[in-house]
Design a protein around this motif. Sequence first.
Motif, PDB file in Angstrom:
ATOM      1  N   GLY A   9       0.823  -1.197   0.000  1.00 32.71           N
ATOM      2  CA  GLY A   9       0.000   0.000   0.000  1.00 32.71           C
ATOM      3  C   GLY A   9       0.859   1.249   0.000  1.00 32.71           C
ATOM      4  N   PRO A  10       0.206   2.416  -0.128  1.00 28.93           N
ATOM      5  CA  PRO A  10       0.959   3.672  -0.217  1.00 28.93           C
ATOM      6  C   PRO A  10       1.522   4.113   1.132  1.00 28.93           C
ATOM      7  N   SER A  11       2.357   5.146   1.067  1.00 29.52           N
ATOM      8  CA  SER A  11       3.046   5.687   2.231  1.00 29.52           C
ATOM      9  C   SER A  11       2.079   6.088   3.345  1.00 29.52           C
ATOM     10  N   ALA A  12       2.435   5.734   4.572  1.00 31.64           N
ATOM     11  CA  ALA A  12       1.697   6.140   5.779  1.00 31.64           C
ATOM     12  C   ALA A  12       0.255   5.636   5.829  1.00 31.64           C
ATOM     13  N   ASP A 125       5.538  -4.218  -3.360  1.00 28.42           N
ATOM     14  CA  ASP A 125       5.490  -5.331  -4.312  1.00 28.42           C
ATOM     15  C   ASP A 125       5.616  -6.673  -3.607  1.00 28.42           C
ATOM     16  N   MET A 126       5.163  -6.748  -2.353  1.00 29.86           N
ATOM     17  CA  MET A 126       5.283  -8.010  -1.617  1.00 29.86           C
ATOM     18  C   MET A 126       4.424  -9.084  -2.295  1.00 29.86           C
ATOM     19  N   GLY A 127       3.173  -8.732  -2.622  1.00 32.61           N
ATOM     20  CA  GLY A 127       2.263  -9.701  -3.229  1.00 32.61           C
ATOM     21  C   GLY A 127       2.522  -9.936  -4.712  1.00 32.61           C
ATOM     22  N   GLN A 173       3.674  13.089  -4.274  1.00 31.45           N
ATOM     23  CA  GLN A 173       4.760  12.859  -5.236  1.00 31.45           C
ATOM     24  C   GLN A 173       5.221  11.399  -5.180  1.00 31.45           C
ATOM     25  N   ARG A 174       5.355  10.883  -3.941  1.00 36.48           N
ATOM     26  CA  ARG A 174       5.835   9.507  -3.777  1.00 36.48           C
ATOM     27  C   ARG A 174       4.785   8.516  -4.293  1.00 36.48           C
ATOM     28  N   ASP A 175       3.494   8.790  -4.047  1.00 35.84           N
ATOM     29  CA  ASP A 175       2.424   7.946  -4.603  1.00 35.84           C
ATOM     30  C   ASP A 175       2.564   7.896  -6.120  1.00 35.84           C
TER      31      ASP A 175
HETATM   32  O1  CDP Z   1       6.920   4.298   5.306  1.00 33.74           O
HETATM   33  P1  CDP Z   1       6.512   4.641   3.911  1.00 33.74           P
HETATM   34  O2  CDP Z   1       5.286   3.892   3.496  1.00 33.74           O
HETATM   35  O3  CDP Z   1       6.441   6.093   3.655  1.00 33.74           O
HETATM   36  O4  CDP Z   1       7.656   4.173   2.944  1.00 33.74           O
HETATM   37  P2  CDP Z   1       8.462   2.847   2.967  1.00 33.74           P
HETATM   38  O5  CDP Z   1       7.563   1.656   3.000  1.00 33.74           O
HETATM   39  O6  CDP Z   1       9.504   2.931   4.013  1.00 33.74           O
HETATM   40  O7  CDP Z   1       9.149   2.869   1.526  1.00 33.74           O
HETATM   41  C1  CDP Z   1       9.958   3.936   1.085  1.00 33.74           C
HETATM   42  C2  CDP Z   1       9.989   3.898  -0.442  1.00 33.74           C
HETATM   43  O8  CDP Z   1      10.628   2.677  -0.840  1.00 33.74           O
HETATM   44  C3  CDP Z   1       8.620   3.869  -1.114  1.00 33.74           C
HETATM   45  O9  CDP Z   1       8.131   5.154  -1.451  1.00 33.74           O
HETATM   46  C4  CDP Z   1       8.862   3.027  -2.360  1.00 33.74           C
HETATM   47  O10 CDP Z   1       9.268   3.835  -3.447  1.00 33.74           O
HETATM   48  C5  CDP Z   1      10.017   2.132  -1.997  1.00 33.74           C
HETATM   49  N1  CDP Z   1       9.594   0.742  -1.771  1.00 33.74           N
HETATM   50  C6  CDP Z   1       9.452  -0.066  -2.864  1.00 33.74           C
HETATM   51  O11 CDP Z   1       9.631   0.368  -3.992  1.00 33.74           O
HETATM   52  N2  CDP Z   1       9.126  -1.372  -2.708  1.00 33.74           N
HETATM   53  C7  CDP Z   1       8.902  -1.886  -1.497  1.00 33.74           C
HETATM   54  N3  CDP Z   1       8.597  -3.165  -1.366  1.00 33.74           N
HETATM   55  C8  CDP Z   1       9.001  -1.039  -0.361  1.00 33.74           C
HETATM   56  C9  CDP Z   1       9.344   0.275  -0.529  1.00 33.74           C
END
Ligand code: CDP
Length: 216
Positions: A9-12, A125-127, A173-175
Amino acid sequence: MTAVIAIDGPSASGKGTVAARVAAALGMDYLDSGALYRLTALAAQQQNLAWDDEAAVAGVAAALDVVFADSQILLKGVDVSAAIRQEIIGMGASQVAKHPQVRTALLARQQAFAGERGLVADGRDMGSVVFPDAALKIFLTATAEERARRRALQLNIDLASEQYQAIVNDIKQRDFNDINRSVAPLQQLPDAYLLDTTELSIENAVKKVLEWYQQV
Ligand code: CDP
Ligand code: CDP
């Protein structure tokens, strides 16, 4: 085969909090895959490498000297658990995560977390890529505004400040980066359960995941 629960899922959106609690409830291990991308961004920065230098950053990812201790993350023996949570490192993580060579360099390291106890893994991308055979896949989300509010509260930032506005922009932006990249983009898979936590407490989100896990 080891049981894996994949939470993307997305950040936070609450992935880390929910995943860690589900793991504790089930006696499973927990993988914060985002931490590996954050560690890669931090280590590259420490070596004065540009985040868009794919080959160099992939070398850094392959050579990461990291230990996940109880509440600490050690990079070359130094506790960087706070340093990797900075927004700038989150942004760096999303930049290094675009590179296929970096993702490949981190793949086996992530898969190695799946041991006998079972694993709850959170990320993007775990799943889809890392654990495509996961027993349970969840897409955990919430509105961008609610996620920015949570991140600001976590970082003790006033919701009326300019810094808060910067967090909203950063999250959007990160989304955008994570959804639109060509390798392993953030997506809701057809076989994933949707969990929208915009108006759901942590406790109820955990309950829901445990219920679904009982069903599969
Ligand atoms: O905590 P938050 O959800 O903000 O971010 P995070 O899970 O710590 O991940 C930081 C960044 O790493 C994400 O914005 C993704 O671009 C990248 N990421 C990814 O590409 N693939 C993953 N399995 C986990 C993180
Ligand atoms: O791992 P991810 O970036 O998806 O999120 P997190 O760090 O687990 O959660 C971000 C913040 O939202 C934390 O402070 C959680 O306590 C909070 N949260 C919440 O208030 N309500 C939820 N249903 C889930 C998380």
